[in-house]
Design a protein around this motif. Structure first.
Motif, PDB file in Angstrom:
ATOM      1  N   HIS A   1     -27.551 -21.225  10.865  1.00 40.62           N
ATOM      2  CA  HIS A   1     -27.858 -20.539   9.607  1.00 40.62           C
ATOM      3  C   HIS A   1     -28.551 -19.213   9.885  1.00 40.62           C
ATOM      4  CE1 HIS A   1     -26.330 -23.117   6.532  1.00 40.62           C
ATOM      5  NE2 HIS A   1     -26.840 -24.178   7.128  1.00 40.62           N
TER       6      HIS A   1
ATOM      7  N   GLY B   1     -23.512 -17.606   5.309  1.00 41.33           N
ATOM      8  CA  GLY B   1     -23.566 -19.056   5.108  1.00 41.33           C
ATOM      9  C   GLY B   1     -24.081 -19.396   3.729  1.00 41.33           C
TER      10      GLY B   1
ATOM     11  N   VAL C   1     -22.270 -24.761   8.563  1.00 38.51           N
ATOM     12  CA  VAL C   1     -22.747 -23.535   7.926  1.00 38.51           C
ATOM     13  C   VAL C   1     -22.494 -23.537   6.423  1.00 38.51           C
ATOM     14  CG1 VAL C   1     -22.397 -21.046   7.794  1.00 38.51           C
ATOM     15  CG2 VAL C   1     -22.617 -22.151  10.012  1.00 38.51           C
TER      16      VAL C   1
END
Length: 315
Positions: free
Chosen positions: A138, A149, A253
């Protein structure tokens, strides 16, 4: 005859090592590799997650663009968090060696030992790695003022958060959105990527080493053969497991939960070539580390041999 003099590459087993040296050397070496290949890990993840070629055309293009827009720091987003996966690397090696030792009581076939040990080692390592991966990926997704993301680092009054401030921020967001389970998103996808990857790597590594050893002149150093067969095995394993790796990155993600749906959607949107996304970046990030790991692992084992064994064995 020709068969008898076929060289046997000696396999140094766990009980021959001085453990403390082994871990210290191991960690320093790993850190050096990490710093050099991390940008490609980041690029690979971004390439795997992006829609089509919406942001980057490929590995090199991504490298240049990230440098231009985000500087060197952009290539190292999430690096510090990612460093925690070092622990899992040490657990991997330990599990691998201990499992080999355990299996050899029942079966002394090298391929069997390697497969079982590689698989078990991966299982242990992934349980530690996945949460760290989820968080660091992330962080890798954060671009200037936007995110690729689900989660965007919230900055307070426009000031950029400090390194672990960003991490804490992402952790809190993941926890809010998904609870504790959020950190194990893509756990199954990870196991499906890395257990085969690791299980496939060892047999291919031994296979390529033997093939090369029969092709090369007698006095060709072992280490060279190993340094070539390591990356070959890694490229083979990466290619075979890349489809799953793309799915894993997307699941982690984008916070999807279904492997199969993610897979189908990827094929629908980007065709079969979608499954090769990030592969060259993955091979680039795997190659130097594999060479160093193989050469290092073998050298490391030689350096870490218990002193009383050094003379008794002609390595």
């Amino acid at each position: 005859g020709a068969m008898e003099d076929k060289r046997n590459i000696p396999i140094i087993e766990w009980e021959h090592l001085d453990k403390r040296k082994f871990y210290v050397f191991g960690i320093c070496m790993t850190m050096m590799i990490r710093v050099s290949v991390y940008p490609f890990t980041l690029i690979r993840t971004r390439l795997q997650v992006q829609k089509g070629k919406s942001l980057y055309n490929g590995t090199f293009d991504a490298f240049v663009k990230i440098l231009r827009t985000e500087g060197t720091a952009g290539l190292y987003r999430g690096f510090l968090v990612n460093t925690f996966t070092l622990i899992s690397g040490q657990c991997y090696v330990t599990t691998y060696e201990l499992t080999r030792k355990y299996v050899s009581r029942y079966n002394n076939n090298n391929a069997v030992k390697s497969l079982v040990a590689g698989g078990s080692a991966s299982l242990v390592a992934q349980s530690i790695t996945v949460p760290i991966d989820v968080v660091s990926q992330h962080l890798m997704m954060q671009r200037k003022g936007e995110s690729m993301g689900r989660f965007k680092v919230q900055s307070h009054d426009g000031k950029r958060l400090l390194v672990f401030g960003q991490t804490k921020n992402i952790i809190v967001q993941i926890f809010k959105a998904d609870g504790f389970r959020g950190f194990y998103r893509g756990y199954v996808a990870s196991l499906l990527t890395y257990i085969p990857n690791s299980a496939v790597w060892w047999p291919f590594y031994h296979f390529y080493a033997e093939q090369l050893s029969s092709l090369t002149p007698k006095d060709c150093p072992h280490l060279l053969l190993q340094a070539i067969s390591g990356p070959l095995a890694a490229a083979t394993a990466s290619t075979l497991t890349n489809p799953m790796d793309v799915v894993r990155a997307r699941v982690q993600v984008e916070g999807k939960s279904s492997i199969i749906l993610t897979f189908k959607q990827l094929i629908a949107e980007e065709g079969p070539w979608g499954l090769t996304k990030g592969l060259s970046a993955r091979i680039i990030s795997a190659t130097p580390s594999t060479i160093v790991i193989v050469v290092g692992y073998e050298t490391l084992k030689k350096l870490s041999l218990r002193p009383e064994l050094v003379d008794s064995r002609h390595w």
